[in-house]
Each structure stands twice: as C-alpha cells, then as structure tokens.
Design an enzyme around this catalytic site. Sequence first.
Site, PDB file in Angstrom:
ATOM      1  N   CYS A  75       0.791  -1.218   0.000  1.00  0.00           N
ATOM      2  CA  CYS A  75       0.000   0.000   0.000  1.00  0.00           C
ATOM      3  C   CYS A  75       0.830   1.278   0.000  1.00  0.00           C
ATOM      4  CB  CYS A  75      -0.971  -0.005   1.157  1.00  0.00           C
ATOM      5  SG  CYS A  75      -0.159  -0.222   2.757  1.00  0.00           S
TER       6      CYS A  75
ATOM      7  N   HIS B 283      -2.729   0.447   6.880  1.00  0.00           N
ATOM      8  CA  HIS B 283      -2.915   0.724   5.465  1.00  0.00           C
ATOM      9  C   HIS B 283      -2.558   2.181   5.182  1.00  0.00           C
ATOM     10  CE1 HIS B 283      -4.332  -0.087   1.499  1.00  0.00           C
ATOM     11  NE2 HIS B 283      -5.394   0.716   1.553  1.00  0.00           N
TER      12      HIS B 283
ATOM     13  N   ASP C 284      -8.093   4.944  -3.239  1.00  0.00           N
ATOM     14  CA  ASP C 284      -7.195   3.915  -2.711  1.00  0.00           C
ATOM     15  C   ASP C 284      -6.565   3.162  -3.866  1.00  0.00           C
ATOM     16  OD1 ASP C 284      -5.830   1.971  -1.415  1.00  0.00           O
ATOM     17  OD2 ASP C 284      -7.502   1.340  -0.114  1.00  0.00           O
TER      18      ASP C 284
END
Lengths: 654, 321
Positions: A412, A456, A472
């Site tokens: 991420c 995250h 995202d």
Amino acid sequence: MSKRTGTDGSLLTSLPWTLAALTFAVVPHLQFLPFWATGTFIVCAGWRWQVERKRWRLPPAWIRILLALTCFVGVLLSYESVSGVGPGSALLAVMAALKLLETRQRRDQFVLLFISIFLIMSSLLREQYMWSLPFLIAGVLFTMTAWLHMSVSRQASIGGSFKSAARLVAYAAPLMIAMWIFFPRIATPFWAVPIDSGSATSGLSDRMSPGDISSLSLSNAVAFRVNFDGTPPPPHQRYWRGLVLYNYNGRTWTGGGPSIDPLARSEVEYAGEPVSYQVTMEPTRQHWVFALDVPSEWSLDRTFMASQQQLARMQPLDQRTTYSAVSYTDFRLGRQLSSFRRISYTRLPETGNERSKAFARELRAKAGSDEVFINQVLQKFNREEFYYTLEPPALGESPVDSFLFETRRGFCEHYASAFAVLMRAAGIPSRVVLGYQGGEINPLGQYMIVRQADAHAWNEVWLPGRGWYRVDPTAAVAPERIDAGRSGAMFDGIGADWGLSAPSEFLYQLTLTWDALNAKWNEWILAYGPDNQSRFMEWLGMQDPDWQKMMLTLVVILAILIGLISALLIMRYRPPPKDHAARLYSKFTAAAGVDPGMGETPLTYSKRLGEERATLRESAQHITDLYLQARYGPPGVIGIPALQTAVDEFSRNR
Amino acid sequence: MQQGNTLEKLPLSDDKQRAAIDAARRSLGGIVLGKDAEISLSLACLFARGHLLIEDLPGLGKTILAQSLARVLGLSFQRVQFTSDLLPADIVGVSVFHQGSGQFQFQKGPIFAELVLADEVNRATPKAQSALLEAMEERQVSVDGTTHELPSPYFVVATQNPSDQIGTFPLPESQLDRFLMRLELGYPNEDSERALLIGADRRQLLTEIEPSLNPDILRELQKAAARVHMTDPLVDYIQALVRFTRESPEIEIGLSPRGSLALVAAARAHAFIENHSGVFPDDVQAVFVAVAGHRLKAASNSAFRTQAELSRHVLDSVRIP
C-alpha cells in the site's frame, strides 16, 4: 568429616520448592531480561542447589559483594538506567538469584519468597493479559505452598502444604473480590508506571518511506477492537483514519504534529446515516486516535481534531483506552481550499522522480480532466503488470520512478506514495492517509478486530467542487485486499508448516475464540475504572456513588466477610488431641526399639537409652527435652510441631 | 540438670534467683559430699515450706547438713538436743519474772530460730515432741495465753536414730505426717568418703562459707516454687500414684489427701530447683520416696521390708500417663 564447615543440609527439603516458586515468578520476565541475567539466575539456582546437596560452603562475602556490584553494573549497561519496569525487574531477578547464595536459614528463604511475590506482581506492570490472573493465582499458591512447606516437619508431604495454601487463598479470595469491586477508583492514579524508553512501539509510524524497508512484517497483534451499535459498515467503507502525511522530500512522506485545528470539524459536511461504535484501543504510546472515516463525535478526553480531520490526543495513549465515537462514512470534506494550502498539497521536490513527473503531465494533458486523469492512473495500476506484495525489492534514488517503471511490486505504501506523486505532478492536491483498513468481525463476540496487519495507506485528492475524497490505489491493484479483508489468508501457510492438512480453519476459529475472551476480559476486568465502577454501583442500587459510600460499603463487606471466615475457621477448628505429644513420644520409643519400663520417667529412659545405644544419646536427649516441655511445660512455649519434627527425623533415620 | 539445649533459657525465675539457687547448691555440695540428691530434696522441702525429718544412724552428717543449710541459706540457727528429760518449756521458752519491771517477760526458746535442728527427736517424751510438732504445724506458740509468731521462713530439721530402741519414743505415723519429707542420708560413696578424709574439717569449712541466700530471697523463692506450672497429665500421674497406694494389697495405709498435697508441693519445689518449665514426672519420682515413704504403712504380709522399698514399688507399678 570431623569439622563440617559447609551447609548442614537442613534446607534440603524446603529449598527445591523455594527455588521452584522463585523460578515460577521469574518466568514471565525471561523474555525481557538480558541473556546474562537469565544466565545468572540459572547458574545461581543450580549452584545453590548443589551447595545444599553436596554440603559445600556458600561463597564468601567478598565474592557475593563482587557479584552484586557486577550485576548492578550489568543492569546499568544493559538498560542505561536502574529505574523503570525493565531494569527494575531485571535487578530484582538477578538480586534474588544472588540472595540464593547467602541463603542459610529459613529466614533467608522467607526473603526469597517475598521477592517471588514481588516479581509476580511486577510482571503485571508490563502487561495484564487474561492469563495474568491464573498466573497470579498460581504464583501466589506456589509461593504460599513453598512458604508453608518450609514451616512444617520434613516428612510432611507437599500435598498437605498445597492444601493449606489453597485454603488460605480461598479464604482471601472473597476479600480480594470485594476490594476489587468496591475500592474507589479515581480518574488520575496516584502513581504512573514509568514507560521504558526505546522499547518497541507498535502501531503506525508517523512517516512513510516506501522503498527503504524492503519487506513489511505482518504483526498479528491487535490494534483495536470495535463494537458497533448497529450493523458494521461494509468492508470497503472500513477506513480507520489515523494520521495524514503531506510533505514529500523525494523519499519520505511526513505530516504535521498532533496540533489542534478548531476549524477542522467545520470543513466536514456529514451526510447519510451515522455509525456509532466503541473502540478499545491497545496502547500505542502515540498521540493518534483512530476513528472510522470521518468522525463527528468522540468521547475521549483531551482529544481533538487536527487540520486534516485526524483525531489526536494531548497525552500519548499509554494504556488500553476505550472511547466511543460517531462517524459518517458518507461525507464531503474541505470544499474550499485556500491557494496557500493548494500550493503545499501540490508541492514536490525540484529534482528526482523526473520520469514520473513527465509521465503524469503527459497523461494529464491527454486526459483533459482531473477525473479522467485519476481514473487513467488507477487503470494503469490495474491493467499493467503491477503486483501487490509484502516483500517488494528495494527502490533506488528516485523511488517512485523505480517503482512505476521498473519493479512494479509493492504494498500500500508504494502505491499511495506513487499515486500522490503523480497527482501532485499533474497539479492535483493530494495527500497520504495512514490508518487501518478493514477488520474482521468476530462472530463469537459480535465485535470487530483490527490488527496491526490491517495497517494501510491510501490517498486523498482534492478536486474543485468535490473537495477531498478518498482514492485507494491499492484497491486498483489488489481489490481483494480491500474488500475481503485478509480473512483466513494469513493462516494459509501455518497448517502446511506444521504438517497438518486442514488446520487453518480450526486455528482461525481458535484465534477468534481466544480474542473474544480477551475482549471480554478487557471490557469487564481491565476497563473497570471510575466510570465503569460508578455505573456498576448504580446498577447495584447505590445512589450517587462517591468514594465515601464505596469505602463504607467496602468496610462493611470486609467486616462481614472476615466475620464469616472467622466463624468458619472457629467451627472447623479442632484442638490438637491432648495426648498428641504422648503419641509422638511412643512413636519415638517404638522407633528407638527400647520399651520404656513401667513407671520409667522420660529422663530415666533417655539416660538408659543413651547408655544402651550410644549413637542415640543426643537425639534421645533432645526429643525427651522437647517432649517434657510440650507435655508438661506451660502451654505455647514449645509446641507439638518441634517435637513432631524431631520425632519424624528420628524415626526416619532409624 | 539439663544441659546444652535451649530449654534452659526458659525464664522461670529471674537470673538472680537462679544464680542464688545454684550457688546455694554448690556451697552445700562442697560441704556435704556426694549427697547432691539429698541436698536438692532438702532445698525442695524448704522451698515447699515443709519440714524435714532425717532418719539415719549417727555420724552420717545429719547435723552438718542442717547446719550448712542454715549457714548457706543465711538463716538464724538453733539446735535442740532432745533428751528424755527435755521439757516443752526448754523448747518453746518460759515466762520469767523480771525483777526491775515487776512483770513476767517471755524468754524465747530455741524454737524461735529460723532454722531449728531438733536432734534425736525420738529420745524425748511425747509431751516434748508434741510441743515441737505443734509449733511446726501452727507456726506460732502460745505461752500463758499469749501468742508468739514464729519467724518466716521457718524450717525445722529433726533427726532421729532408727536403731535406738531402748528408752525412745518413736514418732507415731500421725506425727510423722507433719514432716513434708523424710530423708535417709546413708553412707557416702567411695569417692566422697575419700574426699572427706583428705579434705579440710567440715566444721571449719562451715564457718568459712558465705551465705548464698537470705530470708527475703528465700520467701520469694518459696512463692515462685508454688507457682510452677503443672499440667493435666501430671495431675493424672499423681492421682494414679495416690490411688495405687490406697488400692494396693501391699499397703495398709495409703496416702491421705494431705499426703498428695505434700507430693504436689514437693514436686513443684523440686521442679523449681531443677529449673524445669513445669512439673515433670521425674520431679514427682524424685520426691516421692521422701514425701510418701513415711506416710505409707505396709500390709502385714507385705514382701517389702522398708518404706523406701514400698515407695519404689509404687513408682514402678504405676505407668506414667
């Protein structure tokens, strides 16, 4: 062996239990102790045991002093301090080990057992798990057993001592529970446990440098647990906002400190249905407070919203903290962006990542609008050969360039960083949000567990008229990471490692059960603070509970309990039979093998025995003296136990 | 004496008392050689506020024992030689007309000493004997309607010669009961006799020893001796002994309640002297022959010739509970 200068072996029966109790108390500290301290403990315990067994001498005073000084310096060197939980318990453990080397008498063993109790308690300063309570009880039982075993005769079985210890603990238990319930809790404790500086912190880092660390270790530790008042939001809305990073220096993203921004909340337009929930957060020793994106109300004291709508607390979260909050997963954020801020959210270093910048500008020019551009970037991540991996290769001087055009592997942070750089290069304000995404529902407790592995990073971009909204990029690469959470995936490897075919589901269930129990433990036991207490008091029917009322109740309950226990003890009390001493004496004469004559007094008998069996003279005299004192002396001067010990020893040696 | 264990430290009396008792025993042991048990018994008799009858042949140190007791205990001493023509007034004292004041004045007799040695008490007439015995019992004398208190402590040591039969009036059993203990000294053993032969003159020694006690301390010791702890099992033992004397076919007259009281008092005093924490069976046995011997009367068909043997028989026949 005419002159024996070593130990006399009198501790032979009680010492093993003392050692065992001490070891039991040290065990929970072992993982925190430096290896030399553990070594010292083991060596001293073994040494002392050999001393007792082989009747060696104990080391002289100068050696003990030298050892003590060495260990003290050792603790100083290992911890650079002697205060705090770590060095304190290390010091306690090594000094207990050294105390063994001057343990000669029962009294010294008492000191050791005191230290055991202290060590057991000090392990609670580190962590209070659910197993801490059974451990605590077992430790106290163990120590008490060793304690009692020291005081009884040598032949008595350890089972008897254990029974007595268990009985004592059972008598104490109601008192303990009453005190735990009623002793008034106050909001600010009188003391604070010093936090070890430099010990590892769990939780999120307040900076992000994708490419520096080439692998991410997934910690299974719980970050926080959430109880939702209604239905939990679907997985793709489970974004737990932590902190926001917006400064990029070409390698590292950083954010601002936890400073209050009174306007932050007014920048949010809440819409849709509120989600209310309670979070029980494990200590992070950081200021950030996690809430579902984006929070509108929260119940934690001294907690405020910082500029980028992240929650922060004045004090770091040093202990497990429970708060309730209300969030709206549907929101609009920061419709207006000042030109000053706009500049800061689009700033990139002058040099570095040239290829990415050029690519972004080219793509933006082709796209025609910001929305299209953003979608194209996401599609690039989705359609081209980008992989989600927790063990990406290291990145070079221009990490975003290396990532986007060479390695194309990352987690991420890599995607969030690259995305933000591309956006900024195209003139779109963007930032990186760190927090947690997902969380699994524990069906056993109907609550959600969010683990460290759920940490995250995602992005927020600002578009005119739309404000900040969440993008995202990881979801574009690995949508299952977002939608499914991690579910049982993390257990996939375990079964194979253990050579089991399908244990993963079972293990998974087991873990969930364990966590549910832990959550209850936290909720009911550890979180029993001033609020819970006064709520509980009200539930019990106490009007306006305050500390005086609680104290009064406590005193009354204690008095009643002590009265009940005393009554029980009095009822159970059986005075020792009057002729107990006589029985012991006939045991002695039987063991001696010489019958006392009719009308032969103990002293005459002892004299005769000494003449007939010279080896028995001393012990016979000793036992006779004890017997006469116990049977014919005033009560309480020398009791039956001493006689019992002597007779037991005598008959065992026969 | 107990040695080498912690029990000695139990404080029954304070150290000063203990030291005084030990010193007294040492001094007595230095004069009356080889008779430690008898010395202990005499002291026990004294501490129990009893009187002592020494019954033995002449020349065995009866008088020396009595004299050294008086000396060591720091008591005033008077000796009365009992003869067949001894009158009560010779013991108690007489009222004498005083010329100057024109009144009768009481002249105290030898009985007013703190320690009275009544030598060969069986040679005097029963009338003289009873004057002594009454004074012993009452601890006071009445002459011409006036009562005179005897001193305290008051200790009578009477001796009698058992082999003299002609012209003697042996004390009857009822009178013997007035004495707490009866002792027989017996011949000294070889070593003691040798030490006696080569040693200094006893009478000379007697004048040289220092008193270890005084009447005040003695009274205190008597009080302390009466307080020695006595447990139930020991009372059981004493009762068992007494019951045996009353039930045994060997014995015609057993111990009276006065006798068992005497046994308790003497055993207590003995335990006190031996620094026992309570009365032990050994204390009872140590005093039993001396206390019970002269109170028992053997049955006519008894195999036991002396009262001492009879007492031993009692001790050997009763199990210590």
